[in-house]
Design a protein around this motif. Structure first.
Motif, mmCIF file in Angstrom:
data_model
loop_
_atom_site.group_PDB
_atom_site.id
_atom_site.type_symbol
_atom_site.label_atom_id
_atom_site.label_comp_id
_atom_site.label_asym_id
_atom_site.label_seq_id
_atom_site.Cartn_x
_atom_site.Cartn_y
_atom_site.Cartn_z
ATOM 1 N N LYS A 109 0.827 -1.210 0.000
ATOM 2 C CA LYS A 109 0.000 0.000 0.000
ATOM 3 C C LYS A 109 0.862 1.260 0.000
ATOM 4 O O LYS A 109 0.542 2.241 -0.663
ATOM 5 N N SER A 113 0.778 3.948 -3.014
ATOM 6 C CA SER A 113 0.362 5.348 -2.777
ATOM 7 C C SER A 113 1.462 6.317 -3.213
ATOM 8 O O SER A 113 1.166 7.428 -3.641
ATOM 9 N N SER A 116 1.342 6.861 -7.248
ATOM 10 C CA SER A 116 0.229 7.569 -7.870
ATOM 11 C C SER A 116 0.395 9.080 -7.815
ATOM 12 O O SER A 116 -0.354 9.809 -8.425
#
Length: 117
Positions: A109, A113, A116
């Motif tokens: 995760k 993150s 992006s």
């Protein structure tokens, strides 16, 4: 890692003891090998046996067995031929696997993150 011999079957024999010649008190015990560590518990297929005389408190080794004792031992050995084997993980190993999966998800995760932006 420790190895434990757990008793799986016990039978009293009416054969004569080769040491004290008593026909009561012979005890045949079968043991199964268990391997225990911090990570797992494993019951193996390895079976051992032991004959002890309760009257004279001696272990009767295979060298001293008579044909009758050997025949009775073989009979009882057939009843424990297929011992139950198992492999169990301990709480420590389950906790460590869950921790590793949790860390892997957190890293995934975090990396996702950051890509992006």
């Amino acid at each position: 890692m420790k190895t434990i011999q757990k008793e799986i079957k016990e039978a009293s024999l009416t054969n004569n003891c080769p040491e004290c010649f008593s026909n009561q008190g012979l005890l045949l015990t079968f043991y199964q090998k268990h391997i225990e560590s911090a990570w797992y518990i494993n019951a193996t297929k390895e079976i051992t046996d032991k004959i002890v005389c309760g009257n004279c408190n001696t272990t009767i080794y295979p060298v001293r067995w008579t044909e009758d004792i050997e025949r009775v031992r073989e009979f009882y050995a057939k009843t424990v031929e297929n011992p139950k084997t198992y492999f169990k993980l301990t709480r420590l190993s389950i906790f460590m696997m869950l921790a590793i999966v949790g860390i892997a998800i957190a890293v995934f995760k975090f990396l996702r993150s950051n890509n992006s932006i």
